[in-house]
Design a protein around this motif. Structure first.
Motif, PDB file in Angstrom:
ATOM      1  N   SER A  51      -0.006   3.356 -10.843  1.00 42.81           N
ATOM      2  CA  SER A  51      -0.742   5.213 -10.945  1.00 42.81           C
ATOM      3  C   SER A  51       0.087   5.204 -12.512  1.00 42.81           C
ATOM      4  N   THR A 125       0.350  13.569  -1.708  1.00 46.91           N
ATOM      5  CA  THR A 125      -0.170  14.311  -1.905  1.00 46.91           C
ATOM      6  C   THR A 125      -1.056  14.750  -1.221  1.00 46.91           C
ATOM      7  N   ARG A 217      -9.702   5.087  -7.115  1.00 44.39           N
ATOM      8  CA  ARG A 217     -10.171   3.945  -7.500  1.00 44.39           C
ATOM      9  C   ARG A 217     -11.562   3.429  -7.001  1.00 44.39           C
ATOM     10  N   LYS A 256      -5.272   8.559 -13.716  1.00 44.87           N
ATOM     11  CA  LYS A 256      -4.057   7.496 -14.046  1.00 44.87           C
ATOM     12  C   LYS A 256      -3.947   6.170 -13.491  1.00 44.87           C
TER      13      LYS A 256
HETATM   14  C1  LIG Z   1      -5.743   8.019  -2.844  1.00 43.33           C
HETATM   15  C2  LIG Z   1      -4.523   9.137  -4.290  1.00 43.33           C
HETATM   16  N1  LIG Z   1      -4.898   9.866  -4.181  1.00 43.33           N
HETATM   17  C3  LIG Z   1      -4.201  10.720  -4.457  1.00 43.33           C
HETATM   18  C4  LIG Z   1      -2.982  10.857  -5.634  1.00 43.33           C
HETATM   19  C5  LIG Z   1      -2.705  11.872  -6.395  1.00 43.33           C
HETATM   20  O1  LIG Z   1      -3.108  11.467  -8.182  1.00 43.33           O
HETATM   21  P1  LIG Z   1      -1.880  11.746  -9.055  1.00 43.33           P
HETATM   22  O2  LIG Z   1      -0.436  11.014  -8.841  1.00 43.33           O
HETATM   23  O3  LIG Z   1      -2.311  11.587  -9.892  1.00 43.33           O
HETATM   24  O4  LIG Z   1      -1.444  13.328  -8.737  1.00 43.33           O
HETATM   25  C6  LIG Z   1      -2.835   9.327  -5.513  1.00 43.33           C
HETATM   26  C7  LIG Z   1      -1.830   8.674  -6.327  1.00 43.33           C
HETATM   27  O5  LIG Z   1      -1.077   7.677  -6.429  1.00 43.33           O
HETATM   28  C8  LIG Z   1      -3.559   8.591  -4.742  1.00 43.33           C
HETATM   29  O6  LIG Z   1      -3.014   7.403  -4.363  1.00 43.33           O
END
Ligand SMILES: Cc1ncc(COP(=O)(O)O)c(C=O)c1O
Length: 458
Positions: A51, A125, A217, A256
């Protein structure tokens, strides 16, 4: 040609600092045995995350120089918005500084203390943002996901029968939205099939519940659909992506990941009134709706990255390079989640270290040992990450204890991966000497980021 090469040349490099075992022992101890708390400089191969760690192209860097930094209505915003609309197809696009900001805004308007939000598997998250808004996050992975060895092609799928049961039991009033995460990061980076996305959409529509995709992804998922779902073998990956989002009412996205950007994200919906409420929070927490916490140059980089990520030669190479590592481990008898997912390799720490109880965090021990062995930084996805109830503080073993080695996009070559494989082998050979860990200190939410650990001595 049988050899699949990196479909890019390298014209800028960053040196890697090589360290000794003694130096690594000091560094990880100073970080309280939590890889998140280390200095990145002390890491040789950094597989902490995919990320924000991608290598951007010359084209993306060039576009950044053209960033329009006007506060409102910048040219870069329109380029970004039009690209998102073209691929994702939603009417309303809300830029955020990263994925979790999109989640926070979405759940702030949709989730309350009575809410239940199902997902194939919530990312940390996502779960934390739902819980922060008082709601309950429920994981409904398909049953095939439990068999870490089976070669079922779409282990990221949601269990449709379980979803139907949940909707029937709780009723649509308690379920403000149904989510699916593509690919399923916390469930091993496994893809979700188009058939499954269609079924989730059907259940959601029948019950009148909005259906959202956590799209981080999306390109990897779409390319897996092309490779593994016969109906799509001749469909361009971009059209597969468009079809996936065509079944949904909205999405959250972290740019990211599958946009090659170092920062950025967005939230989409087709509902103007909902978007209006979301933009009001955006202005409060992120920024004006035409930049949302991003510089004009970031919007430019994302617009380029979203196109580049859908290049099928890139995606062939990307999925192949992860498979290369997984198949080597599998052939060596080292427990790893199979088949290969898209962005990461997941070691099965519970089977790697069967003598360590889940509540002594085998994934954390294995992550620390990989660092000590060869300076490789991965993370635990298991009982540390998911094993504590933030409201009661009670602990329970997570469904799985994994170590995730996430592969940054276009950053490491095959020889770096060979080095990683050699290190895993060395740790595997001395696995019976490895001890469990205990938590010395941890916050209530998202404890894995900042917890302090120590070895269990007896
Ligand atoms: C599946 C998934 N959802 C949400 C997020 C959150 O994104 P961010 O790190 O840009 O806040 C991530 C981050 O790794 C993730 O892999």
């Amino acid at each position: 040609m049988k050899t699949i090469i990196e479909p890019f040349r390298i014209k800028m490099v960053e040196p890697i600092k090589l360290t000794t075992r003694e130096q690594r022992e000091q560094s990880i101890k100073a970080a309280h045995y939590n890889p998140f708390l280390m200095r990145a400089e002390d890491v040789i191969i950094d597989l902490l995350t995919d990320s924000g760690t991608s290598a951007m192209s010359a084209k993306a860097w060039g576009a950044m120089m053209q960033g329009d930094e006007s506060y409102a209505g910048a040219r870069s915003w329109y380029r970004f918005r039009d690209t998102v609309k073209d691929i994702f197809g939603f009417e309303q696009v809300i830029p955020t500084h990263q994925g979790r900001a999109a989640e926070h805004i979405l759940f702030s308007v949709m989730v309350d203390a009575k809410s239940i939000v199902p997902n194939n598997t919530h990312f940390d998250t996502t779960r934390a943002n739902i819980e922060f808004c008082g709601g309950k996050a429920i994981d409904l992975p398909c049953t095939e996901a439990d068999d870490l060895d089976s070669s079922y092609p779409f282990k990221g799928n949601m269990d449709i029968a379980a979803l139907e049961k949940l909707v029937a039991k709780e009723g649509a009033e308690r379920i403000p939205l149904i989510m699916v995460t593509v690919t399923n990061n916390s469930g091993g980076g496994q893809p979700v099939s188009m058939a499954n996305i269609r079924e989730i959409s059907r259940v959601a529509k029948d019950a009148g519940i909005p259906f959202y995709i956590d799209a981080c992804r999306f390109a990897e998922n779409a390319h897996f659909i092309k490779q593994r779902e016969p109906e799509f073998k001749n469909t361009p990956t971009i059209d597969i992506a468009r079809e996936m989002f065509g079944y949904a009412d909205g999405c959250t996205m972290s740019a990211k990941k599958d946009a090659f950007a170092n920062i950025g994200g967005f939230l989409c919906t087709n509902e103007a009134e909902l978007a209006h409420r979301e933009r009001n929070i955006l202005i409060l927490t992120e920024g004006f709706p035409t930049y949302g916490g991003l510089a004009g140059r970031d919007l430019e980089a994302i617009a380029v990255g979203l196109r580049e990520i859908l290049d099928e030669h890139y995606l062939d190479y990307r999925l192949f390079s992860t498979r290369y590592v997984v198949e080597y481990l599998r052939d060596s008898g080292i427990p790893v989640v199979a088949p290969a997912g898209g962005h990461a390799v997941y070691l099965d720490a519970r089977r790697f270290l069967p003598h360590i109880e889940p509540l002594q965090y085998p994934g954390q021990s294995l992550a620390v040992e990989l660092y000590l062995e060869a300076g490789i930084r991965g993370i635990e996805i298991g009982t540390v990450m998911f094993g504590a109830d933030p409201h009661t503080g009670e602990e329970h073993p997570a469904r799985l204890d994994l170590v995730r080695l996430a592969i940054p996009r276009r950053v490491y070559t095959q020889s770096h991966m060979d080095y990683v494989l050699e290190a895993i082998n060395l740790v595997w050979e001395r696995r019976s000497d490895i001890r469990g860990m205990r938590i010395v200190r941890a916050p209530k939410f998202l404890r894995h980021f900042t917890a302090h650990f120590e070895w269990i001595t007896s």
